[in-house]
Design a protein around this motif. Structure first.
Motif, mmCIF file in Angstrom:
data_model
loop_
_atom_site.group_PDB
_atom_site.id
_atom_site.type_symbol
_atom_site.label_atom_id
_atom_site.label_comp_id
_atom_site.label_asym_id
_atom_site.label_seq_id
_atom_site.Cartn_x
_atom_site.Cartn_y
_atom_site.Cartn_z
ATOM 1 N N ASN A 218 0.810 -1.215 0.000
ATOM 2 C CA ASN A 218 0.000 0.000 0.000
ATOM 3 C C ASN A 218 0.844 1.267 0.000
ATOM 4 N N VAL A 219 2.022 1.221 0.629
ATOM 5 C CA VAL A 219 2.890 2.408 0.633
ATOM 6 C C VAL A 219 3.390 2.687 -0.779
ATOM 7 N N ALA A 220 3.782 1.633 -1.498
ATOM 8 C CA ALA A 220 4.226 1.819 -2.883
ATOM 9 C C ALA A 220 3.109 2.423 -3.727
ATOM 10 N N ILE A 221 1.890 1.943 -3.537
ATOM 11 C CA ILE A 221 0.740 2.486 -4.261
ATOM 12 C C ILE A 221 0.540 3.960 -3.916
ATOM 13 N N ASP A 222 0.638 4.287 -2.633
ATOM 14 C CA ASP A 222 0.491 5.694 -2.215
ATOM 15 C C ASP A 222 1.500 6.582 -2.909
ATOM 16 N N VAL A 223 2.767 6.167 -2.864
ATOM 17 C CA VAL A 223 3.839 6.972 -3.455
ATOM 18 C C VAL A 223 3.636 7.132 -4.950
ATOM 19 N N ALA A 224 3.316 6.051 -5.630
ATOM 20 C CA ALA A 224 3.102 6.117 -7.076
ATOM 21 C C ALA A 224 1.939 7.043 -7.410
ATOM 22 N N ARG A 225 0.864 6.960 -6.635
ATOM 23 C CA ARG A 225 -0.317 7.782 -6.907
ATOM 24 C C ARG A 225 -0.032 9.271 -6.671
ATOM 25 N N ILE A 226 0.667 9.590 -5.577
ATOM 26 C CA ILE A 226 0.983 10.988 -5.289
ATOM 27 C C ILE A 226 1.908 11.563 -6.360
ATOM 28 N N LEU A 227 2.874 10.760 -6.816
ATOM 29 C CA LEU A 227 3.784 11.228 -7.858
ATOM 30 C C LEU A 227 3.070 11.444 -9.185
ATOM 31 N N ALA A 228 2.076 10.596 -9.482
ATOM 32 C CA ALA A 228 1.422 10.651 -10.789
ATOM 33 C C ALA A 228 0.311 11.691 -10.858
ATOM 34 N N LYS A 229 -0.374 11.930 -9.767
ATOM 35 C CA LYS A 229 -1.481 12.885 -9.783
ATOM 36 C C LYS A 229 -0.991 14.310 -10.023
ATOM 37 N N THR A 230 -1.870 15.136 -10.552
ATOM 38 C CA THR A 230 -1.556 16.561 -10.637
ATOM 39 C C THR A 230 -1.791 17.203 -9.271
ATOM 40 N N ALA A 231 -1.059 18.283 -9.015
ATOM 41 C CA ALA A 231 -1.155 18.946 -7.714
ATOM 42 C C ALA A 231 -2.561 19.466 -7.447
ATOM 43 N N ASP A 232 -3.228 19.963 -8.489
ATOM 44 C CA ASP A 232 -4.566 20.533 -8.285
ATOM 45 C C ASP A 232 -5.561 19.483 -7.808
ATOM 46 N N GLU A 233 -5.353 18.219 -8.192
ATOM 47 C CA GLU A 233 -6.231 17.158 -7.704
ATOM 48 C C GLU A 233 -6.116 16.968 -6.190
ATOM 49 N N LEU A 234 -4.965 17.328 -5.633
ATOM 50 C CA LEU A 234 -4.724 17.135 -4.205
ATOM 51 C C LEU A 234 -5.089 18.356 -3.375
ATOM 52 N N LEU A 235 -5.558 19.404 -4.038
ATOM 53 C CA LEU A 235 -5.870 20.632 -3.307
ATOM 54 C C LEU A 235 -7.020 20.457 -2.326
ATOM 55 N N ALA B 237 -0.971 -12.093 -8.036
ATOM 56 C CA ALA B 237 -1.677 -12.738 -6.929
ATOM 57 C C ALA B 237 -0.930 -12.590 -5.605
ATOM 58 N N GLN B 238 0.315 -12.068 -5.656
ATOM 59 C CA GLN B 238 1.117 -11.945 -4.434
ATOM 60 C C GLN B 238 1.259 -10.500 -3.940
ATOM 61 N N VAL B 239 0.648 -9.559 -4.631
ATOM 62 C CA VAL B 239 0.795 -8.168 -4.212
ATOM 63 C C VAL B 239 0.107 -7.957 -2.869
ATOM 64 N N LYS B 240 0.539 -6.935 -2.145
ATOM 65 C CA LYS B 240 0.001 -6.637 -0.819
ATOM 66 C C LYS B 240 -0.985 -5.468 -0.844
ATOM 67 N N PHE B 241 -1.394 -5.036 -2.037
ATOM 68 C CA PHE B 241 -2.394 -3.974 -2.123
ATOM 69 C C PHE B 241 -3.723 -4.476 -1.567
ATOM 70 N N THR B 242 -4.521 -3.557 -1.074
ATOM 71 C CA THR B 242 -5.926 -3.866 -0.826
ATOM 72 C C THR B 242 -6.720 -3.479 -2.071
ATOM 73 N N PRO B 243 -7.867 -4.100 -2.322
ATOM 74 C CA PRO B 243 -8.667 -3.722 -3.502
ATOM 75 C C PRO B 243 -9.021 -2.242 -3.511
ATOM 76 N N GLN B 244 -9.321 -1.683 -2.352
ATOM 77 C CA GLN B 244 -9.669 -0.268 -2.297
ATOM 78 C C GLN B 244 -8.495 0.596 -2.731
ATOM 79 N N GLU B 245 -7.300 0.277 -2.216
ATOM 80 C CA GLU B 245 -6.101 1.027 -2.610
ATOM 81 C C GLU B 245 -5.884 0.926 -4.117
#
Length: 449
Positions: free
Chosen positions: A152-169, A198-206
């Motif tokens: 989930n941390v890897a997913i968080d980092v990838a998502r924050i890096l990929a999103k535009t800043a205005d989406e996070l406002l 099948a071995q990833v540690k993501f949750t479906p929501q993430e």
């Protein structure tokens, strides 16, 4: 239990708060002080979880209800082992529960990992969450970025890096973080998983949250979508694994959405082996293609690929930090214990000392798993009550008077509520949930205002 009990909890994240909650529910004549080195409570919920998670508010609300109990106090801006020594704690408390969690990055031992442009995910998360003890600046100058990890941390980092800043406002990111992200030239973020889907540690929501951005095309590279008997068994036995695999398979066969300016690539069965680059800077990442071995594990094939990236983020796990005068297992990043009782080098229980959370069992599992840790630890503590040493200075004001007498600008639960309201008020004119205050001295001034 007849005698009143005074307990200190070191760490105001979920693990520490759950331990306090178990204590006050189990025993009527116990009071608990929760210490934290930060001026604020909630630990990694405030400084480690990406700010665009919708469930953060729910978790904080639950922790807030616990902290509102009059038998629990928050004492912030106090570093255990630095501002107050372990032997000093025994003056004021019959028992101490260590719940300091894990906030450092686990190392990744591959050549080139220390090049300029190589970062730890925990450090990055601290920055974008406005942690007071990290730099206000971050070098976001790469067009193509690699994220190593499958949690989930890897997913968080990838998502924050990929999103535009205005989406996070609409979130609570600090202004300096918004400005840096707004100027980021990133076009492609590549996330690499050593094992299969099948071995990833993501949750479906993430995982689903990755695809919510109107500016990011999530691309699953189909050559890594492979399964062996071990993978199929995991899918049969675990519902959330099957859900994640279904999502990834659907994404792997859909057409590219070329109207989106940024791309987030998911690569499976690719193990990082070297960070490339001359002059000490990241200029690429080399991975080795893996193959499944039948039991859900993998082995290298000897086939290598060089990826054109200018920055690498490792998200291969958190690591706890040793505390003064307490034993520590450097391999596991945990304090040795038996059912939550801290053990010395001879395997004997240190009287009055207990541990819970990630520093007890290692940085694995979701937040809810810390409840089981807390229950076991508190059960052990209560079984030991009659044998616990009795603290000589037992009045509630004794410890706060001592800390203030040393000139420490401590913060309290009431002070945190002032800071909380202040941050919310900063965000209101801009239609935001809050704007975080970042400097430590500014936070303590508002708390004590």
């Amino acid at each position: 239990m007849n005698r009143p009990l005074r307990v200190a909890v070191i760490g105001a994240g979920p693990a520490g708060i759950y331990a306090a909650d178990h204590l006050i529910k189990a025993v009527e004549n116990v009071t608990v002080d929760i210490f934290d080195k930060l001026p604020t409570p909630y630990g990694l919920i405030r400084y480690g979880v990406a700010p665009d998670h919708p469930r953060i508010k729910e978790i904080i609300n639950a922790l807030h209800r616990v902290m509102d109990n009059p038998r629990i106090r928050f004492i912030g801006n106090v570093a255990y082992g630095v501002d107050v020594k372990p032997e000093e704690m025994s003056r004021f408390y019959d028992a101490t529960i260590i719940a300091t969690g894990a906030e450092k990055d686990r190392e990744l031992d591959i050549p080139g990992i220390d090049k300029q442009g190589s970062f730890g995910a925990a450090d990055f998360a601290s920055w974008y969450n406005g942690h007071p003890d990290v730099s206000r600046d971050w070098p976001l100058n790469a067009e193509k970025v690699a994220v190593i990890g499958a949690g989930n941390v890897a997913i968080d980092v990838a998502r924050i890096l990929a999103k535009t800043a205005d989406e996070l406002l609409e979130t609570e990111i600090p202004d300096n973080v918004y400005q840096h992200l707004k100027n980021s030239p990133v076009t492609d973020v590549h996330l690499f998983s050593r094992r299969g889907p099948a071995q990833v540690k993501f949750t479906p929501q993430e995982l689903r949250e990755l695809d919510h951005s109107p500016n990011v095309d999530v691309i699953v590279h189909p050559e890594g979508i492979e399964f062996d008997e071990g993978s199929l068994e995991m899918m049969r036995q675990t519902r959330h694994v099957k859900m994640c695999v279904d999502i990834l398979q659907n994404w792997a066969v859909r057409d590219p959405r070329e109207d989106r300016p940024r791309r987030l690539h998911l690569h499976f069965l690719q193990a990082p082996v070297e960070v490339l680059g001359d002059n000490g800077k990241v200029e690429g990442l080399r991975t080795e293609t893996q193959e499944l071995t039948g039991d859900g594990w993998v082995r290298g094939t000897g086939e290598f690929t060089d990826w054109d990236v200018q920055a690498v983020y490792r998200a291969v796990g958190y690591l706890s930090t040793a505390l003064p005068d307490l034993p520590f297992d450097t391999k596991t990043g945990t304090i040795p214990h038996e059912a939550g009782r801290i053990l010395d080098l001879d395997g004997e229980h240190i009287p009055g000392m207990y541990v819970t959370g990630w520093i007890k069992r290692g940085p694995v599992g979701l937040i809810g798993h810390t409840k089981g840790d807390a229950n076991e630890t508190v059960t052990s503590l209560l079984a030991d009550v009659e044998a616990l040493p009795v603290a000589p200075s037992r009045e509630l004001d004794d410890v706060t008077a001592y800390l203030k007498g040393r000139g420490l600008p401590i913060t309290t639960w009431e002070g945190w509520q002032k800071l909380d309201a202040h941050e919310v008020s900063l965000g209101e004119p801009h239609g935001r949930k809050r704007i975080k205050v970042v400097p430590r001295d500014e936070m303590t001034t508002i708390c004590n205002g």
